[in-house]
Design a protein around this motif. Structure first.
Motif, PDB file in Angstrom:
ATOM      1  N   THR A   2      15.831  37.640  74.223  1.00  0.00           N
ATOM      2  CA  THR A   2      14.405  37.831  74.007  1.00  0.00           C
ATOM      3  C   THR A   2      13.626  36.757  74.754  1.00  0.00           C
ATOM      4  N   THR A   3      12.423  37.116  75.187  1.00  0.00           N
ATOM      5  CA  THR A   3      11.600  36.200  75.962  1.00  0.00           C
ATOM      6  C   THR A   3      11.192  34.982  75.133  1.00  0.00           C
ATOM      7  N   VAL A   4      11.182  33.831  75.764  1.00  0.00           N
ATOM      8  CA  VAL A   4      10.720  32.589  75.156  1.00  0.00           C
ATOM      9  C   VAL A   4       9.435  32.163  75.868  1.00  0.00           C
ATOM     10  N   ALA A   5       8.377  31.917  75.111  1.00  0.00           N
ATOM     11  CA  ALA A   5       7.119  31.451  75.702  1.00  0.00           C
ATOM     12  C   ALA A   5       7.265  29.986  76.101  1.00  0.00           C
ATOM     13  N   ARG A   6       6.881  29.678  77.318  1.00  0.00           N
ATOM     14  CA  ARG A   6       6.947  28.303  77.827  1.00  0.00           C
ATOM     15  C   ARG A   6       5.535  27.713  77.857  1.00  0.00           C
ATOM     16  N   PRO A   7       5.420  26.387  77.962  1.00  0.00           N
ATOM     17  CA  PRO A   7       4.090  25.779  78.048  1.00  0.00           C
ATOM     18  C   PRO A   7       3.262  26.392  79.182  1.00  0.00           C
ATOM     19  N   HIS A  82      10.836  38.203  65.417  1.00  0.00           N
ATOM     20  CA  HIS A  82      10.819  36.768  65.684  1.00  0.00           C
ATOM     21  C   HIS A  82      10.169  36.478  67.031  1.00  0.00           C
ATOM     22  N   ARG A  83       9.437  35.358  67.096  1.00  0.00           N
ATOM     23  CA  ARG A  83       8.828  34.904  68.348  1.00  0.00           C
ATOM     24  C   ARG A  83       9.230  33.453  68.581  1.00  0.00           C
ATOM     25  N   ALA A  84       9.699  33.163  69.778  1.00  0.00           N
ATOM     26  CA  ALA A  84      10.126  31.799  70.113  1.00  0.00           C
ATOM     27  C   ALA A  84       9.238  31.228  71.205  1.00  0.00           C
ATOM     28  N   THR A 223      16.502  22.452  59.336  1.00  0.00           N
ATOM     29  CA  THR A 223      17.344  23.014  60.398  1.00  0.00           C
ATOM     30  C   THR A 223      18.819  22.899  60.027  1.00  0.00           C
ATOM     31  N   GLY A 224      19.537  24.006  60.226  1.00  0.00           N
ATOM     32  CA  GLY A 224      20.975  24.037  59.986  1.00  0.00           C
ATOM     33  C   GLY A 224      21.625  25.005  60.954  1.00  0.00           C
ATOM     34  N   PRO A 225      22.849  25.395  60.688  1.00  0.00           N
ATOM     35  CA  PRO A 225      23.554  26.319  61.600  1.00  0.00           C
ATOM     36  C   PRO A 225      22.804  27.632  61.826  1.00  0.00           C
ATOM     37  N   HIS A 226      22.184  28.171  60.784  1.00  0.00           N
ATOM     38  CA  HIS A 226      21.458  29.440  60.924  1.00  0.00           C
ATOM     39  C   HIS A 226      20.324  29.309  61.939  1.00  0.00           C
ATOM     40  N   GLU A 227      19.583  28.209  61.858  1.00  0.00           N
ATOM     41  CA  GLU A 227      18.450  28.014  62.768  1.00  0.00           C
ATOM     42  C   GLU A 227      18.939  27.816  64.206  1.00  0.00           C
ATOM     43  N   ARG A 228      20.047  27.110  64.358  1.00  0.00           N
ATOM     44  CA  ARG A 228      20.593  26.927  65.709  1.00  0.00           C
ATOM     45  C   ARG A 228      21.096  28.250  66.286  1.00  0.00           C
ATOM     46  N   GLU A 229      21.639  29.111  65.438  1.00  0.00           N
ATOM     47  CA  GLU A 229      22.063  30.435  65.891  1.00  0.00           C
ATOM     48  C   GLU A 229      20.870  31.279  66.340  1.00  0.00           C
ATOM     49  N   LEU A 230      19.763  31.163  65.610  1.00  0.00           N
ATOM     50  CA  LEU A 230      18.558  31.889  66.019  1.00  0.00           C
ATOM     51  C   LEU A 230      18.108  31.440  67.405  1.00  0.00           C
ATOM     52  N   ALA A 231      18.141  30.128  67.645  1.00  0.00           N
ATOM     53  CA  ALA A 231      17.753  29.621  68.967  1.00  0.00           C
ATOM     54  C   ALA A 231      18.698  30.149  70.040  1.00  0.00           C
ATOM     55  N   GLN A 232      19.983  30.189  69.727  1.00  0.00           N
ATOM     56  CA  GLN A 232      20.957  30.705  70.696  1.00  0.00           C
ATOM     57  C   GLN A 232      20.688  32.167  71.015  1.00  0.00           C
ATOM     58  N   GLY A 233      20.165  32.909  70.038  1.00  0.00           N
ATOM     59  CA  GLY A 233      19.813  34.298  70.279  1.00  0.00           C
ATOM     60  C   GLY A 233      18.703  34.461  71.306  1.00  0.00           C
ATOM     61  N   PHE A 234      17.944  33.402  71.512  1.00  0.00           N
ATOM     62  CA  PHE A 234      16.912  33.400  72.553  1.00  0.00           C
ATOM     63  C   PHE A 234      17.417  32.737  73.833  1.00  0.00           C
ATOM     64  N   LEU A 236      18.765  29.703  74.016  1.00  0.00           N
ATOM     65  CA  LEU A 236      18.451  28.277  73.997  1.00  0.00           C
ATOM     66  C   LEU A 236      19.535  27.504  73.245  1.00  0.00           C
ATOM     67  N   THR A 237      20.056  26.474  73.874  1.00  0.00           N
ATOM     68  CA  THR A 237      20.985  25.571  73.200  1.00  0.00           C
ATOM     69  C   THR A 237      20.191  24.344  72.786  1.00  0.00           C
ATOM     70  N   ASP A 238      19.799  24.321  71.520  1.00  0.00           N
ATOM     71  CA  ASP A 238      18.906  23.279  71.015  1.00  0.00           C
ATOM     72  C   ASP A 238      19.489  22.780  69.695  1.00  0.00           C
ATOM     73  N   PRO A 239      19.843  21.497  69.602  1.00  0.00           N
ATOM     74  CA  PRO A 239      20.418  20.991  68.346  1.00  0.00           C
ATOM     75  C   PRO A 239      19.408  20.878  67.209  1.00  0.00           C
ATOM     76  N   VAL A 240      18.092  20.910  67.552  1.00  0.00           N
ATOM     77  CA  VAL A 240      17.068  20.697  66.516  1.00  0.00           C
ATOM     78  C   VAL A 240      15.934  21.723  66.620  1.00  0.00           C
ATOM     79  N   PRO A 241      16.237  23.019  66.657  1.00  0.00           N
ATOM     80  CA  PRO A 241      15.148  23.997  66.699  1.00  0.00           C
ATOM     81  C   PRO A 241      14.393  24.008  65.370  1.00  0.00           C
ATOM     82  N   VAL A 242      13.146  24.439  65.425  1.00  0.00           N
ATOM     83  CA  VAL A 242      12.311  24.542  64.234  1.00  0.00           C
ATOM     84  C   VAL A 242      12.062  26.016  63.956  1.00  0.00           C
TER      85      VAL A 242
END
Length: 476
Positions: A2-7, A82-84, A223-234, A236-242
């Motif tokens: 899914t698309t991720v909005a960038r600055p 979801h929107r990232a 943030t936990g494993p579930h949130e990191r998995e959501l980021a990976q679905g976009f 993104l490899t991010d250890p601290v996604p919100v």
């Protein structure tokens, strides 16, 4: 993917105007998002954020964000989808040092015109009456070595001293924590610390430094494993996604002598009536969180939306809100209080958030006196014994005994957990011992009608279980 909005702006054009202390999930999903939106309008690129912290957790966050150019992944969990986005409002993160030297130096820079904080409700060194506590060991230590402080407030004072000596206008100090009168509480901490070693400095701060009050709101799970998995679905490899809900709100006093970004252009409300918005939110939302938290946890309900789907929990929340909280909430400009409750109930029920009842139970010793006890007192002042709120206090006591109704162990969930557990176990035989916590209840433990209602509720919870007690309360 899914698309991720960038600055939507050139981050190289940003320069810092704000130092923010406490770069946790809430800050990155709230203030940083508002500024990201403002920068995308081509506005105020000299108001970027310089991250900072005074705790080890801040150092870990700094390390995590350094590997991704200080970009934060923020995922809005809307049931419709979801929107990232990657939020780029922060341009750097200061080293986290024992003496706060880098933080002090940055705040002394004339380009910094706002110092903001999210240091949690319990991070302002207040005593049981809500006043600044000058005897706290952290504060005593900073007063003894003001040039190398360890607290955020000591660092703020040291930077203000440097600015005053250099003839530089003071920065505005803006709390973004969920506290009644957060600006006043922050001022009391800074001025109170100064009074311990330099009365003239304390007077100067009191008369020259602005501390605007503000109300902030956005549900932001840990943030936990579930949130990191959501980021990976976009992708993104991010250890601290919100992750966060779609809703957000920010209400501020317009008291920024050194200037401020044009946040009204991206939805921030500037008003002299912050206290009204704040009281509404603290009583209805934060108080509501407590109302559902403890019975849900005792009934082994893990997720907040699952708790809201349970008819007893949803009905308990609604009854306590309508009968014992809403009648004591003052009018708010352009706001319907009943409609606000409906909004809160729908936000709690959002199945995408995956917020936990354990998070809502966290730090009850700090939250109960701010979010529940004031409503309890308002009822008593009108001659009403608020059985629902007193039942909630009994449920909190029962939770702190450390096991659910099914016998599952409750892991420590409060800075004072050991003391609370000891007291909760003693209260099983003598319920009045729980109400004797004057730092939470003040003088309420000496009121016979409160003790009687609490004793009845706690005895019933132990004897019959949470579910049976809720059924009887709702039928009454």
């Amino acid at each position: 993917m899914t698309t991720v909005a960038r600055p939507a702006y050139d981050r190289a054009s940003l320069t810092p105007g704000i130092v923010h202390i406490g770069v946790g999930n809430f800050h990155r999903a709230h203030m940083a998002v508002y500024l990201d939106d403002l920068f995308a309008l081509g506005q105020d690129h000299d108001w970027a954020i310089l991250g900072a912290g005074v705790r080890q957790g801040d150092a870990r966050m700094r390390e995590a964000l350094a590997g991704q150019d200080n970009l934060s992944t923020v995922i809005e969990l809307d049931p419709a989808g979801h929107r990232a986005r990657q939020v780029g409002a922060m341009t750097g993160f200061l080293p986290v040092e024992p003496d706060d030297a880098a933080l002090i130096e940055a705040m002394a820079d004339p380009r910094i015109r706002i110092v903001s904080l999210t240091v949690t409700e319990g991070g302002y060194y207040v005593d049981s009456t809500g006043q600044f506590d000058p005897t706290h060991p952290d504060i005593v230590a900073d007063a003894a070595q003001p040039s190398s402080p360890a607290t955020a407030f000591g660092a703020i004072l040291a930077a203000l001293v440097k600015r005053r000596a250099a003839g530089v206008q003071p920065f505005t100090v803006m709390s973004c924590d969920n506290l009644p009168g957060n600006g006043h509480v922050t001022q009391n901490a800074v001025v109170g610390l100064a009074e311990l070693y330099d009365a003239s400095l304390a007077a100067w701060v009191k008369h020259n430094v602005a501390f605007p009050n503000g109300m902030v709101d956005r549900i932001t799970p840990a943030t936990g494993p579930h949130e990191r998995e959501l980021a990976q679905g976009f992708g993104l490899t991010d250890p601290v996604p919100v992750t966060c809900e779609p809703f957000r709100q920010w209400v501020l006093e317009d008291n920024f002598p050194a200037g401020r970004p044009a946040l009204e252009k991206v939805g921030v409300t500037f008003t002299p009536h912050v206290h009204a918005y704040e009281a509404m939110k603290i009583r209805i939302l934060n108080g509501g969180h407590a109302v559902i938290a403890y019975p849900s946890a005792l009934m082994d309900l893990i997720l907040v939306h699952e708790a809201m789907a349970h008819p007893l929990i949803a009905a308990f929340l609604h009854k306590v809100e309508v009968e014992e909280i809403l009648p004591h909430v003052a009018p708010v400009p352009d706001t319907s209080i009943p409609d606000y409750l409906t909004l809160i109930e729908s936000r709690f029920a959002n199945p995408e958030i995956a917020d936990t009842t354990r998070r809502l139970c966290l730090d009850g010793s700090n939250r109960q006196p701010k979010f529940i006890v004031p409503s309890l007192r308002d009822n008593l002042a009108k001659g009403i014994v608020p059985e629902g709120l007193i039942l909630l206090s009994a449920l909190w006591c029962r939770y702190c005994a450390g096991i659910t109704d099914s016998g599952a162990v409750i892991e420590p969930n409060d800075p004072s957990w050991d003391a609370l557990t000891t007291r909760a176990k003693a209260a099983k035989a003598d319920p009045a011992q729980w109400l004797a916590m004057t730092e939470v209840y003040g003088d309420l433990g000496s009121r016979p009608e409160v003790v009687a209602a609490f004793t009845t509720a706690l005895n019933a919870i132990w004897a019959e279980g949470t579910e049976a007690v809720l059924r009887r309360y709702l039928a009454s």
